[in-house]
Motif scaffolding. Structure first.
Motif, PDB file in Angstrom:
ATOM      1  N   GLY A 229       0.784  -1.226   0.000  1.00 49.64           N
ATOM      2  CA  GLY A 229       0.000   0.000   0.000  1.00 49.64           C
ATOM      3  C   GLY A 229       0.816   1.276   0.000  1.00 49.64           C
ATOM      4  O   GLY A 229       0.278   2.366  -0.248  1.00 49.64           O
ATOM      5  N   TYR A 230       2.105   1.181   0.265  1.00 50.45           N
ATOM      6  CA  TYR A 230       2.982   2.353   0.287  1.00 50.45           C
ATOM      7  C   TYR A 230       3.715   2.554  -1.037  1.00 50.45           C
ATOM      8  O   TYR A 230       4.561   3.446  -1.152  1.00 50.45           O
ATOM      9  CB  TYR A 230       4.017   2.218   1.410  1.00 50.45           C
ATOM     10  CG  TYR A 230       3.419   2.134   2.787  1.00 50.45           C
ATOM     11  CD1 TYR A 230       3.151   3.278   3.534  1.00 50.45           C
ATOM     12  CD2 TYR A 230       3.118   0.905   3.356  1.00 50.45           C
ATOM     13  CE1 TYR A 230       2.602   3.206   4.804  1.00 50.45           C
ATOM     14  CE2 TYR A 230       2.568   0.821   4.628  1.00 50.45           C
ATOM     15  CZ  TYR A 230       2.307   1.970   5.342  1.00 50.45           C
ATOM     16  OH  TYR A 230       1.760   1.883   6.603  1.00 50.45           O
ATOM     17  N   GLN A 241      -3.512   1.646  -4.708  1.00 52.11           N
ATOM     18  CA  GLN A 241      -3.885   2.725  -3.809  1.00 52.11           C
ATOM     19  C   GLN A 241      -3.840   2.225  -2.358  1.00 52.11           C
ATOM     20  O   GLN A 241      -4.196   1.078  -2.089  1.00 52.11           O
ATOM     21  CB  GLN A 241      -5.303   3.227  -4.117  1.00 52.11           C
ATOM     22  CG  GLN A 241      -5.484   3.804  -5.498  1.00 52.11           C
ATOM     23  CD  GLN A 241      -4.772   5.140  -5.670  1.00 52.11           C
ATOM     24  OE1 GLN A 241      -4.445   5.807  -4.699  1.00 52.11           O
ATOM     25  NE2 GLN A 241      -4.540   5.539  -6.906  1.00 52.11           N
ATOM     26  N   PRO A 242      -3.418   3.077  -1.438  1.00 55.42           N
ATOM     27  CA  PRO A 242      -3.460   2.673  -0.029  1.00 55.42           C
ATOM     28  C   PRO A 242      -4.903   2.561   0.444  1.00 55.42           C
ATOM     29  O   PRO A 242      -5.765   3.335   0.025  1.00 55.42           O
ATOM     30  CB  PRO A 242      -2.723   3.803   0.690  1.00 55.42           C
ATOM     31  CG  PRO A 242      -2.893   4.992  -0.198  1.00 55.42           C
ATOM     32  CD  PRO A 242      -2.904   4.452  -1.604  1.00 55.42           C
ATOM     33  N   ARG A 244      -6.725   1.991   4.155  1.00 58.55           N
ATOM     34  CA  ARG A 244      -6.538   1.794   5.598  1.00 58.55           C
ATOM     35  C   ARG A 244      -7.656   0.925   6.175  1.00 58.55           C
ATOM     36  O   ARG A 244      -8.826   1.119   5.886  1.00 58.55           O
ATOM     37  CB  ARG A 244      -6.513   3.142   6.308  1.00 58.55           C
ATOM     38  CG  ARG A 244      -6.245   3.041   7.811  1.00 58.55           C
ATOM     39  CD  ARG A 244      -5.986   4.398   8.414  1.00 58.55           C
ATOM     40  NE  ARG A 244      -7.134   5.299   8.266  1.00 58.55           N
ATOM     41  CZ  ARG A 244      -7.099   6.601   8.516  1.00 58.55           C
ATOM     42  NH1 ARG A 244      -5.952   7.165   8.877  1.00 58.55           N
ATOM     43  NH2 ARG A 244      -8.172   7.354   8.361  1.00 58.55           N
ATOM     44  N   THR A 292      -8.499   6.093   2.029  1.00 54.62           N
ATOM     45  CA  THR A 292      -7.475   5.935   0.990  1.00 54.62           C
ATOM     46  C   THR A 292      -6.286   6.785   1.404  1.00 54.62           C
ATOM     47  O   THR A 292      -6.044   7.877   0.883  1.00 54.62           O
ATOM     48  CB  THR A 292      -8.023   6.365  -0.379  1.00 54.62           C
ATOM     49  OG1 THR A 292      -9.207   5.614  -0.662  1.00 54.62           O
ATOM     50  CG2 THR A 292      -7.004   6.089  -1.485  1.00 54.62           C
ATOM     51  N   THR A 294      -2.196   6.630   3.707  1.00 50.56           N
ATOM     52  CA  THR A 294      -1.139   5.869   4.377  1.00 50.56           C
ATOM     53  C   THR A 294      -0.953   6.321   5.820  1.00 50.56           C
ATOM     54  O   THR A 294      -0.032   5.871   6.495  1.00 50.56           O
ATOM     55  CB  THR A 294       0.200   6.026   3.635  1.00 50.56           C
ATOM     56  OG1 THR A 294       0.540   7.421   3.553  1.00 50.56           O
ATOM     57  CG2 THR A 294       0.125   5.440   2.232  1.00 50.56           C
ATOM     58  N   ILE A 329      -2.305  -0.562   6.613  1.00 51.48           N
ATOM     59  CA  ILE A 329      -2.452  -0.033   5.264  1.00 51.48           C
ATOM     60  C   ILE A 329      -2.355  -1.168   4.246  1.00 51.48           C
ATOM     61  O   ILE A 329      -1.300  -1.784   4.084  1.00 51.48           O
ATOM     62  CB  ILE A 329      -1.383   1.034   4.955  1.00 51.48           C
ATOM     63  CG1 ILE A 329      -1.350   2.092   6.063  1.00 51.48           C
ATOM     64  CG2 ILE A 329      -1.653   1.667   3.595  1.00 51.48           C
ATOM     65  CD1 ILE A 329      -2.658   2.820   6.280  1.00 51.48           C
ATOM     66  N   GLY A 331      -3.042  -2.632   0.167  1.00 53.59           N
ATOM     67  CA  GLY A 331      -2.848  -2.139  -1.187  1.00 53.59           C
ATOM     68  C   GLY A 331      -3.970  -2.631  -2.083  1.00 53.59           C
ATOM     69  O   GLY A 331      -4.160  -3.839  -2.241  1.00 53.59           O
TER      70      GLY A 331
END
Length: 373
Positions: A229-230, A241-242, A244, A292, A294, A329, A331
């Protein structure tokens, strides 16, 4: 100034650098080291310990609830849905074989999906239920899902009208899993360096330059980026896209009747028992745009909804304090399939696990390691 011992053992140029010490990153390093025992393999982790979704998730060993699989079937077709389930199932089997059930805290107490009264989702699942089991049979060799409404009362749930169960899923201990994997990777000769935050990658003809937040530059022959996700910070062009996911853990619940893993509200809410407590997470659908991100944080909107479900559905009539809250987080992207590909001749990415890193992480890692010569 470095001694000859430091230079030879800790600072010589790696044959492979893996960015991210999560499930994918550590397994990628482990598999490459097994294939090339003489190679120097270095893992860079931004935190003091593994700190991504691999240690922030809720600890579900799952391959997809009926509502998710039927939605995938409708959106992407039968073959795509079945291929995805098979990858998840094979990944779980490989993970359990590689590390052992005891070492990862796996409990074969079953996975469930529940539906409230007058829930339109139940109608969709009921209509496709038998056909779904038939389609999954070649993968599992048995009927995967069964109706288990009789267990609703046994688990102490309220406001729930129907319950589906599979005996093939269950909870595990993510912390034990990651510690066992870390020990195995280090034991194979992989060097793990923590507090090493990567800020940039430059691929050259002779190798790859990795810039760290402390202004240090690490040079490597090849690189695998497994930051899930990062990853957008390093590769803005990737469709990842991140996302959460927020989680809470209650104080111990006397006489807790809950056992196994549970999905609710199309899988956006999930909960399980953990050492006599309830571990509950999700609710991202309440604020997709806000989640969405991080940023490692929780929000009143989602935490309040999770607590409402705790009071009204999971532990009705009980007032139980929350002991701990956290977030992880994931992805995500337009597709639920992971991205495992070359970004250049010497740089590979293995990202976008779609919230299924526990199930598919080991197979994504095997694929990533196979792209590195």
């Amino acid at each position: 100034m470095k001694s000859i011992w430091e230079s030879n053992q800790f600072h010589r140029q790696p044959d492979l650098v893996v960015v991210g010490a999560g499930i994918v990153g550590l397994f990628t390093a482990l598999f490459h080291k097994r294939a090339f025992p003489h190679h120097h393999v270095l893992v860079l982790e931004r935190g003091p310990f593994p700190s991504g979704a691999s240690v922030k998730n809720a600890g579900f060993a799952c391959f997809g609830s009926p509502s998710e699989l039927l939605a995938d079937l409708s959106n992407e077709g039968t073959d795509a849905m079945l291929d995805r389930v098979e990858e998840r199932w094979l990944g779980l089997l490989e993970l359990r074989k590689e590390l052992g059930d005891l070492a990862i805290g796996f409990e074969p107490t079953g996975g469930h999906e529940m539906y409230a009264e007058h829930d339109p989702l139940y109608t969709k699942v009921a209509d496709g239920f038998d056909r779904l089991n038939e389609q999954l049979h070649p993968i599992f060799g048995k009927a995967v899902f069964q109706w288990d409404d009789a267990s609703i009362h046994r688990f102490g749930l309220t406001g729930v009208k129907h319950l589906v169960r599979t005996d093939l899923e269950g909870p595990l201990d993510t912390g034990m899993l990651m510690r066992s994997l870390l020990q195995k990777a280090v034991g194979s000769g992989v060097l793990v360096r923590t507090n090493a935050h990567l800020t940039g990658i430059i691929e050259q003809a002779s190798g790859v330059e990795l810039s760290l937040a402390n202004s240090e530059v690490v040079r490597a022959a090849n690189v695998v980026v497994a930051t899930n996700g990062y990853s957008k910070a390093l590769f803005p062009e990737l469709d990842v896209q991140p996302a959460r996911g927020q989680v809470l853990l209650t104080e111990p619940v006397e006489g807790l009747r809950l056992k196994g893993t549970f999905h609710y509200d199309e899988g956006y809410v999930y909960f399980r028992d953990y050492n006599g407590r309830v571990l509950l997470g999700g609710g991202r659908n309440l604020d997709i745009a806000g989640e969405t991100t991080t940023e490692d944080a929780t929000t009143p909107l989602i935490q309040n909804e999770l607590e409402r479900l705790l009071r009204e559905v999971i532990l009705p009539g009980k007032t139980i304090a929350v002991a701990q809250r956290w977030s992880g987080i994931m992805g995500m992207g337009a597709s639920k399939s992971p991205i495992v590909q070359h970004m250049g001749p010497r740089v590979v990415v293995a990202v976008r696990l779609g919230g299924m890193g526990v199930a598919i992480g080991i197979r994504v890692a095997r694929q990533a390691a196979g792209l590195i010569g």
